[in-house]
Motif scaffolding. Structure first.
Motif, PDB file in Angstrom:
ATOM      1  N   GLY A  62      39.612  73.144  -0.873  1.00  0.00           N
ATOM      2  CA  GLY A  62      40.278  72.118  -0.064  1.00  0.00           C
ATOM      3  C   GLY A  62      39.815  72.257   1.365  1.00  0.00           C
ATOM      4  O   GLY A  62      40.601  72.414   2.290  1.00  0.00           O
ATOM      5  N   ASP A 114      35.595  70.397  -1.635  1.00  0.00           N
ATOM      6  CA  ASP A 114      36.609  69.386  -1.352  1.00  0.00           C
ATOM      7  C   ASP A 114      36.296  68.138  -2.180  1.00  0.00           C
ATOM      8  O   ASP A 114      35.172  67.943  -2.622  1.00  0.00           O
ATOM      9  CB  ASP A 114      36.631  69.042   0.147  1.00  0.00           C
ATOM     10  CG  ASP A 114      37.990  68.530   0.598  1.00  0.00           C
ATOM     11  OD1 ASP A 114      38.730  69.275   1.256  1.00  0.00           O
ATOM     12  OD2 ASP A 114      38.333  67.371   0.271  1.00  0.00           O
ATOM     13  N   GLY A 165      43.664  76.639   2.298  1.00  0.00           N
ATOM     14  CA  GLY A 165      44.579  76.290   3.387  1.00  0.00           C
ATOM     15  C   GLY A 165      45.147  74.894   3.216  1.00  0.00           C
ATOM     16  O   GLY A 165      44.397  73.918   3.112  1.00  0.00           O
TER      17      GLY A 165
HETATM   18  C1  LIG Z   1      45.856  69.040   4.081  1.00  0.00           C
HETATM   19  S1  LIG Z   1      44.139  69.151   3.823  1.00  0.00           S
HETATM   20  C2  LIG Z   1      43.750  70.801   4.346  1.00  0.00           C
HETATM   21  C3  LIG Z   1      42.353  70.925   4.865  1.00  0.00           C
HETATM   22  C4  LIG Z   1      41.960  72.319   5.401  1.00  0.00           C
HETATM   23  N1  LIG Z   1      41.975  73.334   4.373  1.00  0.00           N
HETATM   24  C5  LIG Z   1      42.860  72.727   6.535  1.00  0.00           C
HETATM   25  O1  LIG Z   1      43.615  73.681   6.402  1.00  0.00           O
HETATM   26  O2  LIG Z   1      42.814  72.073   7.578  1.00  0.00           O
HETATM   27  C6  LIG Z   1      44.033  69.241   2.065  1.00  0.00           C
HETATM   28  C7  LIG Z   1      42.616  69.196   1.574  1.00  0.00           C
HETATM   29  O3  LIG Z   1      42.613  69.340   0.150  1.00  0.00           O
HETATM   30  C8  LIG Z   1      41.693  68.417  -0.392  1.00  0.00           C
HETATM   31  N2  LIG Z   1      42.091  68.139  -1.784  1.00  0.00           N
HETATM   32  C9  LIG Z   1      43.260  67.611  -2.218  1.00  0.00           C
HETATM   33  N3  LIG Z   1      43.254  67.498  -3.552  1.00  0.00           N
HETATM   34  C10 LIG Z   1      42.063  67.990  -3.979  1.00  0.00           C
HETATM   35  C11 LIG Z   1      41.465  68.133  -5.260  1.00  0.00           C
HETATM   36  N4  LIG Z   1      42.089  67.773  -6.377  1.00  0.00           N
HETATM   37  N5  LIG Z   1      40.228  68.670  -5.331  1.00  0.00           N
HETATM   38  C12 LIG Z   1      39.571  69.053  -4.187  1.00  0.00           C
HETATM   39  N6  LIG Z   1      40.082  68.929  -2.951  1.00  0.00           N
HETATM   40  C13 LIG Z   1      41.320  68.401  -2.847  1.00  0.00           C
HETATM   41  C14 LIG Z   1      41.791  67.201   0.535  1.00  0.00           C
HETATM   42  O4  LIG Z   1      40.680  66.352   0.443  1.00  0.00           O
HETATM   43  C15 LIG Z   1      41.917  67.873   1.895  1.00  0.00           C
HETATM   44  O5  LIG Z   1      40.685  68.163   2.491  1.00  0.00           O
END
Ligand SMILES: C[S@@+](CC[C@H](N)C(=O)[O-])C[C@H]1O[C@@H](n2cnc3c(N)ncnc32)[C@H](O)[C@@H]1O
Length: 255
Positions: A42, A63, A103
């Motif tokens: 993510g 991601d 995160g």
């Molecule tokens: C709230 S953001 C957090 C981003 C980063 N880790 C941070 O702490 O700033 C959640 C992240 O999870 C990714 N995400 C959500 N569902 C996902 C999935 N099923 N597979 C891959 N990535 C996912 C979103 O695209 C996003 O970038």
């Protein structure tokens, strides 16, 4: 009323939010990153990957969002690769890593122990996993009983539908233990955006306004009451009596 368009890109929002977090506390609690390979689940825009690289790690960032992946790739970080993958399915990664960082993404997986078992296949024996998640995003006071009731119903709806667990922060430890990890450190990370008291910083208020503009599911769930809920919530954040019951929880575990 016509729906507003989210003018700020998601990548811009994530970059703005970095200053409100206390990531250093979590980084400092991790096993040494020097020479380590970290799988970053993510990934977002790559802020944490940049810090891991600066601390001597090699990073594989994953991601599902192409806009965020492009933003992460455009940083041209040495020793970091970013790839598109859906974390709900097995990952196509053949490297065995020293640690997993995740995160603000665990909440997308209400059945977290199942996801952890899937992700753990990529960690070497004795490796680590660090999860950070918000607990109680919407629990800010004072709001009316009706607004609290609607937000709570929305939180329950998201959980029941398996979309998102707004109380994942408090569940990290239990879920990690359920998936056979030993928790070695639990931290509450101070956060300017999520867990402040008193009138919120103008930048934080602006971020919440944008968040509401983009929360289409909440808008649909609240229906005609959405505008009132939005205004009341923003007023609550801005007022002198504002109290947050939200927190940011970080849990670090080993196999
Ligand atoms: C709230 S953001 C957090 C981003 C980063 N880790 C941070 O702490 O700033 C959640 C992240 O999870 C990714 N995400 C959500 N569902 C996902 C999935 N099923 N597979 C891959 N990535 C996912 C979103 O695209 C996003 O970038």
């Amino acid at each position: 009323m016509p729906r507003k368009i989210c003018v700020m890109t998601l990548a811009d929002e994530y970059k703005q939010q970095l200053a409100w977090r206390s990531w250093k506390m979590a980084y400092d609690a991790l096993p040494s990153l020097q020479g380590a390979t970290v799988l970053d689940l993510g990934r977002g825009v790559g802020d944490q990957a940049a810090e891991f690289v600066a601390r001597g790690a090699r990073v594989i960032g994953v991601d599902i969002n192409d806009e965020l992946l492009d933003a992460a790739r455009s940083r041209n970080l040495p020793n970091a690769i970013f790839q598109r993958a859906d974390l709900r399915t097995p990952l196509d990664i053949d490297t065995i890593v020293d640690g997993i960082w995740c995160g603000f993404t665990a909440a997308y997986f209400p059945d977290l122990p199942i996801a952890l078992t899937r992700w753990d296949r990529h960690v070497r024996p004795g490796g680590w996993i660090a999860l950070t998640e918000i607990d109680n995003l919407f629990e800010h006071e004072p709001v009316s009983d009706r607004t609290a009731e609607l937000l709570e119903a929305y939180v329950q709806d998201a959980l029941t539908a398996g979309r998102y667990d707004f109380r994942m922060g408090r569940k990290l430890r239990g879920f990690m233990e359920q998936a056979d990890f030993s928790v070695v450190n639990s931290l509450t990370l101070p956060d300017v955006e999520f867990s402040s008291y008193g009138p919120a910083d103008p930048g934080v208020l602006d971020a919440w306004e944008k968040r509401f503009e983009c929360m289409m599911l909440l808008r649909d769930f609240c229906g005609r009451e959405f505008e009132r809920v939005r205004r009341e919530f923003l007023h609550c954040l801005a007022c002198d009596e504002h109290r947050s019951k939200a927190s940011v929880q970080c849990c670090i575990a080993v196999r």
